[in-house]
Write a protein that holds these residues in place. Sequence first.
Motif, PDB file in Angstrom:
ATOM      1  N   GLY A  76      24.120  67.991  -2.937  1.00  0.00           N
ATOM      2  CA  GLY A  76      24.947  69.183  -2.839  1.00  0.00           C
ATOM      3  C   GLY A  76      24.380  70.272  -1.947  1.00  0.00           C
ATOM      4  O   GLY A  76      25.040  71.284  -1.720  1.00  0.00           O
ATOM      5  N   LEU A  77      23.172  70.072  -1.425  1.00  0.00           N
ATOM      6  CA  LEU A  77      22.576  71.084  -0.556  1.00  0.00           C
ATOM      7  C   LEU A  77      22.940  70.819   0.901  1.00  0.00           C
ATOM      8  O   LEU A  77      23.165  69.683   1.309  1.00  0.00           O
ATOM      9  N   GLN A  92      24.096  57.231  13.280  1.00  0.00           N
ATOM     10  CA  GLN A  92      25.331  56.430  13.315  1.00  0.00           C
ATOM     11  C   GLN A  92      25.809  56.117  11.895  1.00  0.00           C
ATOM     12  O   GLN A  92      26.995  56.242  11.592  1.00  0.00           O
ATOM     13  N   GLU A  93      24.896  55.719  11.020  1.00  0.00           N
ATOM     14  CA  GLU A  93      25.277  55.356   9.647  1.00  0.00           C
ATOM     15  C   GLU A  93      25.812  56.550   8.861  1.00  0.00           C
ATOM     16  O   GLU A  93      26.814  56.424   8.160  1.00  0.00           O
ATOM     17  N   GLU A  94      25.145  57.695   8.954  1.00  0.00           N
ATOM     18  CA  GLU A  94      25.525  58.854   8.137  1.00  0.00           C
ATOM     19  C   GLU A  94      26.670  59.661   8.730  1.00  0.00           C
ATOM     20  O   GLU A  94      27.546  60.108   8.005  1.00  0.00           O
ATOM     21  N   ALA A 120      29.814  58.428   1.278  1.00  0.00           N
ATOM     22  CA  ALA A 120      28.791  58.162   0.265  1.00  0.00           C
ATOM     23  C   ALA A 120      27.547  59.023   0.502  1.00  0.00           C
ATOM     24  O   ALA A 120      26.732  59.203  -0.404  1.00  0.00           O
ATOM     25  N   GLU A 121      27.398  59.568   1.709  1.00  0.00           N
ATOM     26  CA  GLU A 121      26.227  60.379   2.080  1.00  0.00           C
ATOM     27  C   GLU A 121      26.550  61.860   2.225  1.00  0.00           C
ATOM     28  O   GLU A 121      25.687  62.701   2.007  1.00  0.00           O
ATOM     29  N   GLN A 180      26.679  68.834   4.002  1.00  0.00           N
ATOM     30  CA  GLN A 180      26.325  68.998   2.599  1.00  0.00           C
ATOM     31  C   GLN A 180      26.055  67.609   2.046  1.00  0.00           C
ATOM     32  O   GLN A 180      26.932  66.732   2.092  1.00  0.00           O
ATOM     33  N   ARG A 181      24.832  67.416   1.551  1.00  0.00           N
ATOM     34  CA  ARG A 181      24.456  66.109   1.008  1.00  0.00           C
ATOM     35  C   ARG A 181      25.358  65.765  -0.177  1.00  0.00           C
ATOM     36  O   ARG A 181      25.727  66.636  -0.965  1.00  0.00           O
TER      37      ARG A 181
END
Length: 172
Positions: A59-60, A84-86, A131-132, A49-50
Motif C-alpha cells: 500500500g505504500l 517489464q514484469e511489474e 498483482a504488484e 502504489q505497491r
Amino acid sequence: MTSNHIILVNEQDEALATMEKLEAHQKGLLHRAFSVFVVNSANEMLLHQRAFHKYHSGGLWTNACCSHPKPGEEVEEAAHRRLQEEMGFDCPLQKLFTFTYHATFDNGLIEHEYDHVFLGRFDGEVVPDIAEVDEYGFFSLQEIARQIRDTPERFTYWFKVAFPMVVEQLEK
C-alpha cells in the motif's frame, strides 16, 4: 535452486552465497537489490502504489520498480526484466549510483540491501501487473518532495532515501 533465492553480498557487493528471499529478510542479511526510477519527457517521475498484499510495505508509494537479481543474473538485466514484469514496459536504463540501507518493518522483516539505482526515460503506455501494483501515475518532482515532507508514512523507506539522490542526478 528456486527463483525465490537472492544473492547475499558483502559491503563491496561481492557475492557470498544465495538464500531464500524470505529467510534473508527474516535474518536481515545484506543482499543485492535494484531500484528503477523512470521519468517522462516532462520530467515527471513514475510512482506506483505497491499492492496491499505484498509481504512488506504493501500500500505504500514507491519508484517504478525494485527487486532482486536472481543468482547468475546481471543487475541491469534483472532491472529490465522486472520493469517489464511489474509495469508492462521496458526502456533504456542508466545506472546512477549504489547505496546500502537497513530498515526493519512492523511485521518483523528486515531489508538490508546493497541497492543499484537505475534511471529510465519513458513516454509510452504503462500496463502494470495488478498483482504488484494498486495505482500508478507520473508526478512532478516538486509534488513528490512535498508529499514526502507532508506524509512520509505513505512512501517506502528506500524510496525516501533514494529520491533526493536521484533528483540531484537529474538536476546535473
